[in-house]
Design a protein around this motif. Structure first.
Motif, PDB file in Angstrom:
ATOM      1  N   ALA A   3      65.531  21.111  -9.759  1.00  0.00           N
ATOM      2  CA  ALA A   3      64.557  21.642  -8.803  1.00  0.00           C
ATOM      3  C   ALA A   3      63.210  21.002  -9.116  1.00  0.00           C
ATOM      4  O   ALA A   3      62.501  21.424 -10.026  1.00  0.00           O
ATOM      5  CB  ALA A   3      64.475  23.165  -8.888  1.00  0.00           C
ATOM      6  N   PRO A  49      63.721  25.682  -3.076  1.00  0.00           N
ATOM      7  CA  PRO A  49      62.958  24.589  -2.478  1.00  0.00           C
ATOM      8  C   PRO A  49      63.578  24.033  -1.209  1.00  0.00           C
ATOM      9  O   PRO A  49      62.886  23.375  -0.418  1.00  0.00           O
ATOM     10  CB  PRO A  49      62.916  23.529  -3.586  1.00  0.00           C
ATOM     11  CG  PRO A  49      64.049  23.865  -4.488  1.00  0.00           C
ATOM     12  CD  PRO A  49      64.213  25.350  -4.417  1.00  0.00           C
ATOM     13  N   ILE A  79      61.459  28.462  -9.116  1.00  0.00           N
ATOM     14  CA  ILE A  79      60.327  27.654  -8.641  1.00  0.00           C
ATOM     15  C   ILE A  79      59.010  28.423  -8.691  1.00  0.00           C
ATOM     16  O   ILE A  79      57.983  27.958  -8.197  1.00  0.00           O
ATOM     17  CB  ILE A  79      60.583  27.091  -7.228  1.00  0.00           C
ATOM     18  CG1 ILE A  79      60.818  28.201  -6.203  1.00  0.00           C
ATOM     19  CG2 ILE A  79      61.771  26.124  -7.258  1.00  0.00           C
ATOM     20  CD1 ILE A  79      60.891  27.689  -4.770  1.00  0.00           C
ATOM     21  N   SER A  96      60.318  21.003  -7.876  1.00  0.00           N
ATOM     22  CA  SER A  96      59.060  21.736  -7.771  1.00  0.00           C
ATOM     23  C   SER A  96      58.882  22.760  -8.884  1.00  0.00           C
ATOM     24  O   SER A  96      57.856  23.423  -8.952  1.00  0.00           O
ATOM     25  CB  SER A  96      58.981  22.447  -6.410  1.00  0.00           C
ATOM     26  OG  SER A  96      60.053  23.357  -6.259  1.00  0.00           O
TER      27      SER A  96
END
Length: 312
Positions: free
Chosen positions: A256, A161, A192, A258
């Motif tokens: 993370a 990301p 992700i 996302s």
């Protein structure tokens, strides 16, 4: 659909006859939950997973409680967990102190968690990639000296990301560094969920060229863009036969933002059953388990197969 409630079987070429599922729901699946799940619920969850036929269940982590409060009960859980013969119960350890705690708890298999990118290595471990490998070296050596299996997770293999696209040669260097420590298994993480099948094939081809035995490689896909099953099939066609999945699609990554849920084990089982691939896991029992766990968490399971097969 066949009369037994499973898909009709139509096999494809170049696929393994059997796939080992590494069930990560109790650790990776629950680590993101904001409300602390009682240890009694975690124990029942693990027992239900094993009763459904799982023989490889990642149960907890010995990270510092301030990092992942959800897993602060690792010692308590392991002290009360029935260990069934033939079932593997790996735990994640971040460092030498984590290994000591795992050994004291009678663990016979561990996992370490590395990164294919510098930014995530610093955010997750507060170290560079090279420093992370140096930190892992005595952990892996100590575990292997005692006869423990060691799984090496490699995160951000296809996208990061903060850094964006991750060059595949960079991933190969990180992967071979982990395997060079003595890891017995390597799990490639699409943290992700941005990978597509062509990227998966390309990475596995490069790893094979670098001397990594694909029999020791697992894949760990997140379904952020709906690609997890397609990417898994691509990996199986390349010779991979170990797949990480999470019952009910639980989980993400606390470092993370996302990253959405893991590949749901039930969705994976439906695909594998339709391809005639054996797993030893009972889909009906697993759906029942995920419906039960969804009730414990107070929300429905995101798994499409759970939604389709759950009693109305």
């Amino acid at each position: 659909m066949a009369a037994n409630g499973l898909p009709d079987v139509v096999e494809l070429d170049k696929l393994p006859a059997r796939v080992v599922i590494c069930e990560v729901g109790p650790r990776d699946g629950l680590q993101n939950e904001s409300a602390i799940v009682p240890v009694e619920v975690k124990l029942e969850f693990i027992e239900r997973l094993v009763d459904a036929g799982h023989q490889l269940v990642e149960v907890t982590s010995f990270v510092h409680p301030s990092w992942v409060p959800q897993l602060a009960d690792a010692e308590q859980l392991l002290s009360r967990l029935p260990r069934r013969p033939g079932v593997r119960y790996p735990v994640l350890v971040p460092n030498a102190r984590g290994l000591d705690r795992a050994l004291d708890a009678g663990v016979t298999e561990i996992a370490i968690f590395g990164s294919a990118t510098e930014t995530f290595a610093r955010r997750n471990l507060n170290r560079t990639m090279a420093e992370s490998v140096e930190m892992f070296a005595p952990v892996v050596a100590g575990a292997r000296e005692r006869g423990l299996r060691v799984r090496g997770y490699l995160s951000m293999c296809f996208g990061d990301p903060w850094e964006g696209r991750v060059p595949l040669p960079q991933v190969v260097r990180a992967a071979t560094a982990l395997m060079g420590l003595g890891c017995t298994e390597l799990s490639l993480g699409d943290t992700i969920g941005v990978a597509t099948p062509g990227q998966v094939r390309a990475l596995l081809a490069l790893l094979a060229q670098a001397g990594v035995d694909l029999d020791s490689v697992a894949v760990h896909f997140h379904d952020t863009y709906g690609q997890a099953l397609a990417n898994t099939l691509a990996a199986l066609q390349c010779g991979v036969s170990i797949v990480d999945a999470s019952a009910g699609g639980l989980g993400g990554c606390p470092y993370a933002e996302s990253a959405t849920g893991n590949l749901a084990t039930e969705d994976l089982l439906w695909q594998l059953a339709g391809l005639g691939i054996q797993t030893g896991v009972d889909l009906t029992k697993l759906v029942e388990t995920s419906v039960w766990m969804a009730g414990q968490l107070g929300r429905p399971s995101p798994s499409r197969v759970v939604q389709a097969l759950a009693p109305r």
